[in-house]
Structures are given as C-alpha cells and as structure tokens.
Design a protein around this motif. Structure first.
Motif, mmCIF file in Angstrom:
data_model
loop_
_atom_site.group_PDB
_atom_site.id
_atom_site.type_symbol
_atom_site.label_atom_id
_atom_site.label_comp_id
_atom_site.label_asym_id
_atom_site.label_seq_id
_atom_site.Cartn_x
_atom_site.Cartn_y
_atom_site.Cartn_z
ATOM 1 N N GLN A 143 0.718 -1.289 -0.002
ATOM 2 C CA GLN A 143 0.115 -0.089 0.002
ATOM 3 C C GLN A 143 0.889 1.088 -0.009
ATOM 4 O OE1 GLN A 143 -2.579 -0.553 3.473
ATOM 5 N NE2 GLN A 143 -3.981 -1.762 2.293
ATOM 6 N N LYS A 144 1.886 1.139 0.892
ATOM 7 C CA LYS A 144 2.834 2.293 0.779
ATOM 8 C C LYS A 144 3.756 2.790 -0.478
ATOM 9 C CE LYS A 144 6.768 4.436 3.305
ATOM 10 N NZ LYS A 144 7.640 4.211 4.348
ATOM 11 N N ALA A 145 4.054 1.425 -0.985
ATOM 12 C CA ALA A 145 4.514 1.463 -2.414
ATOM 13 C C ALA A 145 3.560 1.988 -3.409
ATOM 14 C CB ALA A 145 5.198 0.360 -2.830
ATOM 15 N N PHE A 146 2.498 1.660 -3.399
ATOM 16 C CA PHE A 146 1.444 2.124 -4.348
ATOM 17 C C PHE A 146 1.217 3.512 -4.255
ATOM 18 C CE2 PHE A 146 -2.997 2.745 -5.782
ATOM 19 C CZ PHE A 146 -3.071 2.119 -6.983
ATOM 20 N N LEU A 147 1.093 4.088 -2.989
ATOM 21 C CA LEU A 147 0.626 5.497 -2.748
ATOM 22 C C LEU A 147 1.967 6.228 -3.229
ATOM 23 C CD1 LEU A 147 -0.777 5.396 1.135
ATOM 24 C CD2 LEU A 147 -2.018 6.147 -1.431
ATOM 25 N N ILE A 148 3.139 6.050 -3.004
ATOM 26 C CA ILE A 148 4.339 6.691 -3.661
ATOM 27 C C ILE A 148 4.223 6.517 -5.114
ATOM 28 C CG2 ILE A 148 6.787 6.706 -3.526
ATOM 29 C CD1 ILE A 148 6.578 5.485 -0.570
ATOM 30 N N LYS A 149 4.034 5.498 -5.296
ATOM 31 C CA LYS A 149 4.263 5.429 -7.259
ATOM 32 C C LYS A 149 2.918 5.805 -7.861
ATOM 33 C CE LYS A 149 4.547 1.881 -10.839
ATOM 34 N NZ LYS A 149 4.560 0.565 -10.993
ATOM 35 N N HIS A 150 1.688 5.946 -7.248
ATOM 36 C CA HIS A 150 0.678 6.505 -8.073
ATOM 37 C C HIS A 150 0.163 7.829 -7.595
ATOM 38 C CE1 HIS A 150 0.663 2.747 -10.410
ATOM 39 N NE2 HIS A 150 1.027 2.059 -9.371
#
Length: 109
Positions: A90-97
């Motif tokens: 979830q954290k990676a998704f937020l950072i990426k998108h």
C-alpha cells in the motif's frame, strides 16, 4: 496479440502485473503468462479484463480497434485494489501512483 494488448492497457493504467493479478484474484505468474502469450485466460476472465479496461473482448483479441484505452480506474476498482495489498505494498502504491499526482509537498521527509 492478446498479451501485447493486455500489457499496453495495464501500463496505461500504471499497474503492475501483481496489481492486475490481485484485481482478478489470480496468481501473478498466471497473469504474466497471459501477457507473454503462453497461456490464454478463460472466457470469464477475458470478460473481466475487458470490463476492467473498458474495451470489448474483440478489442482485446485484436478483432476490433480499441475505442477507450485510457479509461480511468473507478473509485471502487481502486479501493478493491488498495485493500488487497499488504501494508508495505500500500505504501509503495501510494508513493508510485498517488504522490506524483499530489506533488512534492505531500512526500514524507
């Protein structure tokens, strides 16, 4: 043809193969095989893919020119995707998108 089309549509939405697999409820490896044309989705999965991308099954199969490649992901689809991810994903998704949309002011320091 189908694999190339799936990859193109997935990349337009800036999704990973894992995120697509999560949305479909299948293993990432299974989805990856679709993109490299070593395996074909069953009819139900093909229909779900077409619905998700906002195209017809004919468009996915290369029988008809696509009419809506850039369909926006719905809030429901995004929520379902986000909830299927681990906290780290979830954290990676937020950072990426999401953060790139909001701008640098929203990055954690």
């Amino acid at each position: 043809m189908l694999g190339e089309r799936l990859k193109q549509l997935r990349e337009k939405k800036k999704l990973t193969q894992q995120e697509m697999a999560n949305l479909l409820g299948i293993a990432r490896g299974t989805y990856a095989h679709y993109e490299i044309n070593s395996r074909e989705p069953d009819n139900a999965t093909l229909g779900r893919l077409a619905d998700f991308f906002g195209v017809t099954t004919d468009e996915l199969l290369g029988r008809q020119k696509n009419t809506q490649v850039d369909k926006e992901i719905s809030q429901e689809e995004l929520t379902k995707l986000f909830e299927s991810l681990s906290p780290e994903e979830q954290k990676a998704f937020l950072i990426k998108h999401i953060i790139p949309i909001l701008g640098d002011d929203h990055r954690s320091k």
